[in-house]
Write a protein that holds these residues in place. Structure first.
Motif, PDB file in Angstrom:
ATOM      1  N   THR A  25      96.275 -27.734  67.988  1.00 33.71           N
ATOM      2  CA  THR A  25      94.949 -28.802  67.622  1.00 33.71           C
ATOM      3  C   THR A  25      95.754 -29.987  67.743  1.00 33.71           C
ATOM      4  O   THR A  25      96.653 -30.109  66.786  1.00 33.71           O
ATOM      5  N   GLU A  34      96.860 -33.711  66.440  1.00 34.41           N
ATOM      6  CA  GLU A  34      96.622 -34.236  64.973  1.00 34.41           C
ATOM      7  C   GLU A  34      96.338 -35.690  65.071  1.00 34.41           C
ATOM      8  O   GLU A  34      96.615 -36.513  66.006  1.00 34.41           O
ATOM      9  N   ASP A  35      95.555 -35.995  64.077  1.00 32.94           N
ATOM     10  CA  ASP A  35      94.725 -37.453  64.115  1.00 32.94           C
ATOM     11  C   ASP A  35      95.560 -38.082  63.193  1.00 32.94           C
ATOM     12  O   ASP A  35      95.547 -38.014  62.018  1.00 32.94           O
ATOM     13  N   TYR A  36      96.200 -39.306  63.605  1.00 33.50           N
ATOM     14  CA  TYR A  36      96.956 -40.157  62.915  1.00 33.50           C
ATOM     15  C   TYR A  36      96.501 -41.643  62.855  1.00 33.50           C
ATOM     16  O   TYR A  36      96.359 -41.961  64.188  1.00 33.50           O
TER      17      TYR A  36
END
Length: 310
Positions: free
Chosen positions: A294, A296-298
């Protein structure tokens, strides 16, 4: 991450060489491992170890060789000069694995090499060459009629090496594995750099192609959709990379893949729907869709990572 050493290589059990050891009943039935115990050993120690092996193990019994720690692997390139010098005696050597180190010994992206070309020229009958790590790795295009398997494991494979492989003439090569890696670890190859490999011109016997661990997995998949090498393949490996729905769609929209025996996509970023579409489109092919990832949202930006980096 590489967490363990190989226990077998080229179909042979790996046996560490130590000076003065009792040799196996058949010293040609093992893959000899050469490794100094001290990670900051001086170059003379590794050269001495190889010299001791040459003096104790019959030359005609050396069939496969695994090189482990040679001392300060993160600062000093693996010394292939002693291997090249031994070529006149080790005429039966058929398989070499350079730098079988774990991450606890040295991270894969820190492993240093030099120019591999002299090794290939010194051993024209070599059949298997594995190389782990790619820092400062160099290769010139060569013609080598013996090589059947070539494998580069890296967190980032230099574009110059990728281009050199594609420019080689390797008429017997059946398996090629390229761990392309990430740009921040030296993996600066583009799809254009893969053109020679994907054309298959110098690789007429190729049946297994791995373009793995690739940050540019979607672009590679799109290029494979029309690549001339694909129809002759039995196994296509795009695993350990950042493949998304975009790349999978491009791959399926291209030339037929139903002739493949196996398509390896494990460690991917496909949606469940796309993963199901891939499997449905290739009912006769063993498709590995394990280890889904998945993004990763940063700070509003999605990040996807290859399986092996540092």
């Amino acid at each position: 991450m590489i967490s363990s050493h190989v226990s077998s290589f080229a179909g042979l059990p790996v046996v560490p060489f130590t000076p003065g050891m009792t040799l196996p009943d058949d010293p040609s039935a093992v893959a000899w491992r050469l490794e100094v115990e001290d990670f900051d050993a001086e170059p003379e120690e590794f050269a001495g170890l190889m010299g001791a092996m040459r003096g104790q193990v019959p030359a005609d019994a050396v069939r496969a060789l695994v090189i482990g720690e040679w001392g300060e692997a993160y600062e000093r390139p693996l010394p292939i000069e002693p291997l090249v010098e031994a070529a006149g005696a080790w005429t039966g050597l058929r398989a070499v694995f350079l730098a079988d180190l774990t991450y606890e010994q040295c991270e894969i992206s820190w492993l240093r090499h030099g120019d591999l070309t002299p090794l290939l020229r010194a051993y024209p009958a070599l059949e298997v060459l594995w190389v782990r790590g790619a820092q400062d790795l160099r290769l010139e295009p060569v013609r080598h009629t013996g090589l059947r398997e070539l494998r580069f494991e890296s967190g980032g494979l230099p574009a110059e090496v990728v281009r050199a492989v594609g420019a080689c003439e390797l008429p017997a090569l059946r398996r090629l594995d390229l761990w392309l890696g990430r740009s921040d670890y030296g993996g600066d190859a583009s799809v254009d750099d893969l053109a020679g490999v994907l054309s298959g011109v110098g690789l007429p016997a190729l049946r297994h192609l791995g373009a793995c661990n690739a940050e540019i997995a979607d672009a590679v998949a799109a290029a494979l959709a029309t690549a001339p090498v694909v129809p002759r393949l039995e196994i296509l490996d795009l695993s350990k990379g950042t493949l998304t729905d975009e790349g999978a769609k491009a791959l399926l929209a291209g030339q037929p893949l139903t002739h493949l025996a196996r398509l390896d996509l494990h460690h991917h970023y496909l949606s469940e729907e796309m993963a199901a579409s891939v499997a449905a489109a290739l009912p006769g092919v063993r498709v590995d869709l394990s280890d889904p990832q998945t993004a990763e949202d940063y700070d509003g930006t999605l990040h996807r990572y290859t399986a092996v980096g540092e």
